[in-house]
Design an enzyme around this catalytic site. Sequence first.
Site: not given
Ligand code: PMP
Length: 284
Positions: A32, A144, A176, A200
């Site tokens: 996603y 993701k 994270e 991620l």
């Molecule tokens: N880490 C994880 C596990 C996440 O789910 C997200 C948000 N989807 C992020 C980091 C931050 O990613 P982004 O800045 O692309 O929203």
Amino acid sequence: MSFILFQDQIIPREQGKVDIEDRGYQFGDGIYEAIPVYGGQMFLLDLHMKRLKRSANELRLQLPFNIDLLTEKLNKLIGLNRINDGIVYFQITRGSAPRQHFFPDQAGSILTGSVVSHDWRGNHDSGIETSLAEDIRWLRCDIKTLNLLGNVLAKQYAHEQGSQEAILHRGENVTEGASSNVFIVKNNHLITHPADHLILNGITRLFVLELAERLGITVDEQTFTLDDLFSADEVFITSTGNEVMPVVKIDGRTVADGKAGDVTSKLGEAFTGEVTQFIASAIS
Ligand code: PMP
């Protein structure tokens, strides 16, 4: 009436039906993206689409159609739903097939997408409270995928503690957030976990790293520990929904003086400045 994207068709939400043998439903076999919408336009679109293609490649998943057409359809979706400030969410699964674990020969991948309003103001001034949770996820957190149970359980735990985000750690090392990336500041120096298989690589994270460079703030993408977290001058998280969000408490312990720190505020202001420019250039 709200509209959704179903493959390359935009249809009323009630008409979107996914088969019970869809592999996203049965195995979480899909990927996603969530893209912010400011002033009716998707922000940092290319980076999100690049990550989407990477996720698809890593899982050997075919996108049902190309990125240009996808972008065109998502823009139509935003317009039809009259969303000015919001988040586009879409997912692609490996399609529907009789349930067996190995990839089906013929199931085409299925794309569904929606867009909802989002209030960007949030609690950026006061910051958020967080809870620590052991990171029990698999070892490909860089993809993701729809498999978010480790994240869901951590977020639920944080929610039950009355906090807004879980900060995950593998043993002593902070990885994270449950749905965000974590940064600490020590002596005006920024530290965040490297973009390896344990996190991620957030698009907001990437953008904040770029902003830090422009502002002359030094950065280390390196592992840091729970001790580093608790002795940091500032802690903040980044994500599409939260932008740059100060963390003022961790497991009930106050971070520094309990207020958003200077470096965090500078990065937050720089982020907002970029968004303001983006909206202005989209209008002109
Ligand atoms: N880490 C994880 C596990 C996440 O789910 C997200 C948000 N989807 C992020 C980091 C931050 O990613 P982004 O800045 O692309 O929203």
